[in-house]
Design a protein around this motif. Structure first.
Motif, PDB file in Angstrom:
ATOM      1  N   UNK A 145       0.834  -1.187   0.000  1.00 55.78           N
ATOM      2  CA  UNK A 145       0.000   0.000   0.000  1.00 55.78           C
ATOM      3  C   UNK A 145       0.879   1.250   0.000  1.00 55.78           C
ATOM      4  N   UNK A 146       0.400   2.274  -0.690  1.00 52.31           N
ATOM      5  CA  UNK A 146       1.040   3.584  -0.638  1.00 52.31           C
ATOM      6  C   UNK A 146       0.449   4.377   0.524  1.00 52.31           C
ATOM      7  N   UNK A 147       1.308   4.998   1.301  1.00 51.93           N
ATOM      8  CA  UNK A 147       0.864   5.781   2.448  1.00 51.93           C
ATOM      9  C   UNK A 147       1.128   7.263   2.218  1.00 51.93           C
ATOM     10  N   UNK A 204       4.602   8.960   1.859  1.00 54.57           N
ATOM     11  CA  UNK A 204       5.496   8.348   2.831  1.00 54.57           C
ATOM     12  C   UNK A 204       6.167   7.085   2.318  1.00 54.57           C
ATOM     13  N   UNK A 205       5.684   6.529   1.199  1.00 56.08           N
ATOM     14  CA  UNK A 205       6.330   5.352   0.637  1.00 56.08           C
ATOM     15  C   UNK A 205       5.400   4.170   0.507  1.00 56.08           C
ATOM     16  N   UNK A 206       5.988   3.062   0.043  1.00 57.09           N
ATOM     17  CA  UNK A 206       5.258   1.812  -0.161  1.00 57.09           C
ATOM     18  C   UNK A 206       5.485   0.900   1.041  1.00 57.09           C
ATOM     19  N   UNK A 207       4.395   0.413   1.617  1.00 60.12           N
ATOM     20  CA  UNK A 207       4.476  -0.416   2.817  1.00 60.12           C
ATOM     21  C   UNK A 207       3.759  -1.734   2.586  1.00 60.12           C
ATOM     22  N   UNK A 237       4.088  -6.328   6.956  1.00 61.81           N
ATOM     23  CA  UNK A 237       4.947  -6.347   8.130  1.00 61.81           C
ATOM     24  C   UNK A 237       5.889  -5.168   8.251  1.00 61.81           C
ATOM     25  N   UNK A 238       5.845  -4.235   7.301  1.00 60.06           N
ATOM     26  CA  UNK A 238       6.744  -3.086   7.343  1.00 60.06           C
ATOM     27  C   UNK A 238       6.402  -2.183   8.525  1.00 60.06           C
ATOM     28  N   UNK A 239       7.398  -1.800   9.284  1.00 58.34           N
ATOM     29  CA  UNK A 239       7.178  -0.945  10.454  1.00 58.34           C
ATOM     30  C   UNK A 239       6.820   0.476  10.032  1.00 58.34           C
ATOM     31  N   UNK A 240       5.822   1.018  10.689  1.00 53.74           N
ATOM     32  CA  UNK A 240       5.417   2.410  10.482  1.00 53.74           C
ATOM     33  C   UNK A 240       5.674   3.152  11.800  1.00 53.74           C
ATOM     34  N   UNK A 241       6.505   4.153  11.754  1.00 47.19           N
ATOM     35  CA  UNK A 241       6.836   4.939  12.954  1.00 47.19           C
ATOM     36  C   UNK A 241       6.239   6.342  12.850  1.00 47.19           C
ATOM     37  N   UNK A 242       5.642   6.781  13.923  1.00 49.63           N
ATOM     38  CA  UNK A 242       5.051   8.113  13.967  1.00 49.63           C
ATOM     39  C   UNK A 242       5.401   8.793  15.281  1.00 49.63           C
ATOM     40  N   UNK A 243       5.308  10.119  15.292  1.00 50.50           N
ATOM     41  CA  UNK A 243       5.343  10.903  16.517  1.00 50.50           C
ATOM     42  C   UNK A 243       4.182  11.888  16.462  1.00 50.50           C
TER      43      UNK A 243
END
Length: 415
Positions: A377-379, A388-391, A394-400
């Protein structure tokens, strides 16, 4: 005592009979297949009728025309903000000699019909306010059971496009009769009029007092809860109420009929930039009406930037019409998710806390249960307008997430 019991039994029978009739003749007006968008007077201007000392901000045709001009010329209309709604305090405090409601001639010298013509000439739709009761909340003439038909016909003759129907100064029994009866009366005029019902807000917003199946048959949108105020506390309280009661509320919403957590206050005084993003993000997740109440003549560029965000509006206006829900809550971090058409999703991660630094949040599409497309999926970050890229699952998504802030993500499959 016996007469009182008999009256109650008769009223209950009439109410039940009318409900059955309405279910067979529902508000089939074909309107708002996606949540309505527009502008309304109430939150920003309340019942300001002092046109002598405050001519630019009183409830008047001048105010409505100036907002119509801004909506048409500053990009709002073209993004979908088309309903321009007069709330309470527009009328005289008495009906005319034929029993019809009448606009205050000093504040609306051209009359509502001519004002509607002006609004329509701008490619917009005019909304007006009424109240199922003896008086409106501001003390103006209400609509009783006896005047529903003539009021519906009056609004239609003025070529009004929306009716907000409040519930001050009426009993539960009168509301149970009046709200369906107004739906039937609006249908009978032959004019498509968006019907916004405040009925559930006067009955606690929840079953058994509120029948959401019936509401979906008679109303296009309905206020579930308290009036919004110009403050973060008010916005957060509404969000908390919708989260707590989402098992009841979520199934009730869909194309043609929407839960209404009340007006957007972005551009007013009470919310920070981050808090404005929270309201917009959660309202979009909830498939809520985007009805602003602010001053479009003086609105800041940053508020306009948020309200005119095309991807935000795309999420809100998604044609699947499925209301999103809170899927997890850990301390101050709330994760909301909405399913969209074509395998797309919106996810809002909200930080309700006010303490210190931005809160870290780590997840993946698998943990969010967004896994149908194995290719990934594209985010997109909606408010930052960043890809934000292609995920993959299981790809980690980090946010603050900032205190009293939010990150709203749009997630699109590449399958």
């Amino acid at each position: 005592m016996q007469r009182s019991i008999m009256n109650t039994v008769q009223l209950t029978f009439v109410s039940t009979l009318l409900t059955l009739l309405v279910l067979c003749s529902c508000l089939d007006n074909g309107l708002v297949r996606t949540p309505p968008m527009g502008w309304m007077t109430w939150q920003r201007y309340r019942c300001n009728i002092d046109c002598k000392n405050d001519p630019d901000n009183c409830i008047s045709e001048n105010l409505i025309k100036s907002m119509a001009d801004k909506m048409a010329n500053s990009g709002w209309r073209d993004l979908g903000y088309v309903y321009l709604c007069i709330d309470d305090c527009w009328s005289l405090k008495k009906r005319d000699s034929t029993g019809r409601l009448q606009a205050d001639p000093e504040r609306f010298p051209s009359g509502i019909k001519n004002l509607a013509n002006y609004v329509h000439s701008k490619g917009l739709k005019l909304g007006i306010y009424g109240d199922m009761g003896n008086y409106t909340c501001g003390g103006y003439p209400g609509t009783t059971l006896e005047t529903i038909k003539i009021d519906a016909e009056t609004f239609a003759s003025w070529e009004v496009d929306m009716l907000k129907f409040d519930g001050c100064y009426s009993t539960s029994e009168e509301q149970a009769l009046g709200y369906p009866k107004m739906s039937e009366a609006l249908n009978a005029t032959g004019r498509p009029i968006l019907y916004s019902c405040s009925w559930p807000a006067y009955q606690g917003g929840l079953p058994p007092k509120v029948n959401y199946t019936l509401l979906g048959n008679i109303c296009n949108m309905w206020r579930n809860y308290d009036d919004i105020q110009d403050s973060w506390d008010s916005v957060l309280t509404i969000i908390q109420w919708y989260a707590k009661n989402q098992p009841v509320l979520q199934p009730a919403a869909g194309p043609g009929g929407w839960n209404d957590p009340d007006m957007l206050i972005t551009g007013d005084f009470g919310l920070s930039f981050e808090q404005s993003k929270v309201q917009l993000a959660i309202w979009a997740i909830l498939a809520a009406p985007f009805i602003m109440s602010n001053d479009l003549r003086t609105i800041s560029q940053e508020a306009k930037y948020l309200l005119q965000n095309r991807l935000l509006i795309y999420i809100n206006q998604d044609s699947l019409g499925k209301q999103g829900a809170l899927i997890s809550k850990v301390n101050s971090l709330w994760v909301w998710k909405r399913e969209l058409v074509n395998g797309q999703y919106a996810v809002a991660v909200m930080n309700s806390g006010t303490d210190g630094l931005p809160k870290p949040y780590t997840t993946s599409l698998g943990l969010l249960n967004i896994t149908d497309c194995s290719d990934g999926y594209k985010l997109y970050d909606v408010f930052e307008k960043e890809y934000l890229g292609l995920f993959k699952s299981g790809t980690t998504i980090n946010m603050k997430i900032n205190p009293t802030g939010v990150i709203l993500s749009f997630i699109r499959p590449i399958c």
